[in-house]
Design an enzyme around this catalytic site. Structure first.
Site, short mmCIF file in Angstrom:
data_model
loop_
_atom_site.label_atom_id
_atom_site.label_comp_id
_atom_site.label_asym_id
_atom_site.label_seq_id
_atom_site.Cartn_x
_atom_site.Cartn_y
_atom_site.Cartn_z
N GLU A 177 3.72 2.31 -23.78
CA GLU A 177 3.71 1.10 -23.56
C GLU A 177 3.22 0.80 -24.98
O GLU A 177 2.77 0.41 -25.24
CB GLU A 177 3.10 -0.18 -22.73
CG GLU A 177 3.24 -1.29 -22.67
CD GLU A 177 2.40 -1.98 -22.02
OE1 GLU A 177 1.98 -3.32 -21.70
OE2 GLU A 177 1.48 -1.54 -22.23
N ASP A 219 -0.16 2.81 -20.56
CA ASP A 219 -0.49 1.67 -20.62
C ASP A 219 -1.71 1.08 -22.64
O ASP A 219 -2.18 1.58 -22.91
CB ASP A 219 -1.29 0.84 -19.72
CG ASP A 219 -2.03 -0.38 -20.10
OD1 ASP A 219 -0.17 -1.22 -19.45
OD2 ASP A 219 -2.84 -1.09 -20.55
N HIS A 258 6.24 -5.95 -14.13
CA HIS A 258 4.87 -5.79 -13.95
C HIS A 258 4.51 -7.23 -14.72
O HIS A 258 3.91 -8.09 -14.61
CB HIS A 258 4.40 -5.04 -13.30
CG HIS A 258 3.46 -4.79 -14.00
ND1 HIS A 258 4.13 -3.66 -14.84
CD2 HIS A 258 2.36 -4.17 -15.10
CE1 HIS A 258 3.39 -3.54 -16.14
NE2 HIS A 258 2.02 -4.13 -15.99
N ASP A 259 5.04 -7.16 -15.88
CA ASP A 259 4.42 -8.28 -16.75
C ASP A 259 5.55 -9.09 -17.60
O ASP A 259 5.20 -9.58 -18.20
CB ASP A 259 3.52 -7.58 -18.17
CG ASP A 259 2.48 -6.99 -17.74
OD1 ASP A 259 1.53 -7.12 -17.11
OD2 ASP A 259 2.71 -5.85 -19.24
N ASP A 306 0.83 5.21 -14.17
CA ASP A 306 0.14 4.69 -14.89
C ASP A 306 -1.22 5.08 -15.48
O ASP A 306 -1.85 5.21 -14.81
CB ASP A 306 0.06 3.37 -14.56
CG ASP A 306 0.64 2.08 -15.36
OD1 ASP A 306 0.35 2.19 -16.09
OD2 ASP A 306 1.33 1.25 -14.66
N ASP A 341 0.18 -1.17 0.01
CA ASP A 341 -0.18 -0.27 -0.30
C ASP A 341 1.09 0.81 0.05
O ASP A 341 1.98 0.98 0.21
CB ASP A 341 -1.26 0.32 1.09
CG ASP A 341 -0.78 -0.53 2.64
OD1 ASP A 341 0.91 0.27 2.63
OD2 ASP A 341 -0.80 -1.26 3.40
#
Length: 582
Positions: free
Chosen positions: A273, A211, A346-347, A103, A34
């Site tokens: 991205e 994104d 993260h991907d 993001d 968090d």
């Protein structure tokens, strides 16, 4: 439009750190990271020396895709805290000289976003056209197999269309069915998105990571139709030609620039991205004169180990392919535009497990990979835990996985019936996105110091020896190597702006290149193997000065030959006045 020392934007000398909040630091014991957890670790980021923090989504969300399905763009999900918590984090980072990038997920929303709730309420709702609604194929009963408006396959398996019984039509979702695509053809959608972006900039953030931004324009026929893609397997086809780099994409990005960034451009960072982007696409996106983006994430290099069966059928990396891809991007953006440099996010699975050796040579391969990446021309991105040499999770059971993409893959592959569970698990262990999403290792205690509760994903057992506390205490650690690399970029104009020349393109194990600026020259060498490698280099490098190395006795060329120890990475500076050689 080549940048010079005098006119180069600030981000040419910057390093960006990505935080995936749910896995970074938990402050309240619920097992999910968090914002107040981030506050506990801001000094870690300052000590590392990074210039920018990019946050994966913390907005309100049903969490179908871990926050990339947004139900309120202008609030923080209670999982992560409050808007006031985020303000405090932004202030704390700014006090340490670190910019904040959020993001931006605007190809799609959550199906629980008020815009979509209105859109699906009736066919004549004013927001109906804010999303992509289409009837069933002519002559086919709505809701029956094959009646979908197009044959496009979703990124998360299955068709891209979901039938809505209440209104008798289908809506488009390139990802999860709970992530309906926004219709950027509608100017009201664009203005709503731009207003939201301005709101965040007014709140004090310093830019956006956008994104899948190259999917926002779809190829629409004169009658409003969308076309099928070429057949691939079964009833589904590849529709990417209809929505990837669509006909109005650059128009939309330039409109965004005018509406959102004009008048406040200094100090911002805009990165897109862009899956499927070519070098030519990258040059268009990042040419400063076109006023679109500062840099883009390319995907070519992280697809090189995908096998015949796709991502979850991995094959060993051929280093020659990696050099060809990265070298092509370096050359293609040498005169115009800019590269974004990354191994992890993260991907993607952890790079030390993917292209390196996460066992005996974990430290050496992690630091070599970092050296090679950070010495390219571009802006490096560090994903949380990468600076610690964190490895893949080595999860052993289907029950351990949480990622929607992985779970859909398991469901679909099992239904086909010809791939064993052991093989499916091997593919997940190597390539699942959950590998990057396990909690960050802060110390050797229970749950790696991430949480006092039950972590949402299992903690990697190797946290007992791979953790921030241990890394900080060891001057030769992965962490301290990253600190030195980041400092080198800050201090050295040749690292930031020097010309790039690939060497030894056909060598199977050694990655080699030079960087040159105004007579200064650097040679970068990386051994992508667990064996000693001997290579010939120009004799001009004999006796070169070691700028940075990852082993106790870094390799220096002698008589035009350099011997690299297993997984060694070294940066050398040519000594002024050295003799030239062949």
């Amino acid at each position: 439009m080549t940048f010079t020392v005098d006119d180069a934007p600030w981000w040419t000398g910057a390093v960006v750190y990505q935080i995936y909040p749910r896995s970074f630091q938990d402050s309240d014991g619920d097992g999910i990271g968090d914002l107040r957890g981030v506050l506990q670790r801001v000094d870690h980021l300052a000590d590392l020396g990074v210039d920018v923090v990019w946050f994966s989504p913390v907005y309100r969300s049903p969490q179908d895709d871990n926050g990339y399905d947004i139900s309120d763009y202008q609030d923080v999900d209670p999982l992560f805290g409050t808007l006031e918590d985020l303000d405090e984090v932004i202030d704390a980072l700014h006090e340490r000289g670190i910019k904040v990038v959020m993001d931006l997920v605007v190809n799609h929303t959550s199906d629980e976003h008020p815009w979509f709730v209105e859109s699906r309420s009736s066919t004549d709702n004013p927001k109906r056209d804010w999303y992509w609604w289409r009837p069933a194929r002519p002559g086919m009963a709505p809701g029956t197999p094959g009646a979908e408006p197009t044959n496009w396959a979703s990124f998360f398996s299955g068709p891209t269309w979901e039938y809505d019984e209440a209104t008798g039509e289908y809506y488009l979702h390139l990802f999860s069915r709970k992530q309906p695509d926004l219709n950027w053809e509608n100017p009201e959608v664009r203005q709503a998105v731009f207003a939201m972006m301005r709101w965040w900039l007014d709140r004090g953030i310093d830019g956006f990571r956008m994104d899948v931004i190259n999917l926002i324009s779809k190829a629409v026929g004169p009658d409003g139709s969308l076309a099928d893609g070429p057949a691939t397997t079964g009833a589904l086809g590849d529709g990417s030609g209809q929505y990837m780099h669509g006909p109005r994409l650059h128009e939309y990005l330039q409109e965004m620039h005018r509406e959102v960034f004009d008048g406040r451009r200094d100090g911002l960072l805009l990165v897109g991205e862009t899956p499927g982007a070519t070098v030519e696409d990258g040059a268009l996106f990042t040419d400063p004169r076109r006023r679109e983006l500062d840099m883009v994430f390319t995907f070519e290099h992280v697809g090189l180990d995908h096998g015949p069966g796709g991502k979850y059928d991995p094959r060993p990396l051929d280093l020659r392919d990696l050099k060809a891809v990265l070298g092509r991007w370096q050359a293609g953006l040498a005169d115009v535009g800019w590269n974004a440099l990354y191994w992890d996010n993260h991907d993607q699975p952890r790079i030390v497990s993917r292209f390196g050796d996460d066992g005996e040579y974990r430290r050496e391969s992690a630091t070599m990979l970092a050296t090679v990446l950070h010495l390219h021309r571009g802006t490096p991105y560090v994903y949380q835990g990468e600076e610690l040499g964190m490895t893949n999770a080595h999860l052993r059971s289907f029950d351990d996985y949480r990622d929607i993409e992985a779970l859909r893959h398991v469901e679909e592959t099992r239904a086909l019936g010809y791939v064993s569970d052991d093989r499916i698990l091997a593919g997940l262990a190597a390539m699942s996105r959950d590998n990057a999403r396990t909690p960050v290792h802060w110390d050797a205690s229970s749950n790696a110091g991430f949480t006092t509760g039950e972590p949402w994903l299992p903690v990697n057992p190797n946290h007992r020896h791979v953790n921030a506390e241990a890394e900080r205490a060891d001057p030769s650690s992965v962490y301290h190597h990253y600190r030195r690399l980041i400092a080198l970029r800050h201090e050295d104009a040749t690292v930031r702006l020097g010309d790039f020349t690939m060497l030894l393109p056909g060598h199977r194990h050694v990655y080699a290149f030079t960087r040159e600026l105004d007579g200064d020259a650097l040679l970068v060498l990386g051994n992508f193997s667990g064996d000693e490698q001997q290579v010939d280099v120009d004799a001009v490098w004999d006796g070169a000065e070691v700028v940075l190395g990852n082993v106790p006795d870094p390799a220096v060329p002698r008589d035009g030959v350099v011997r690299l120890s297993p997984w060694e990475g070294v940066v050398l500076r040519r000594v002024v006045g050295a003799a030239t050689g062949g």
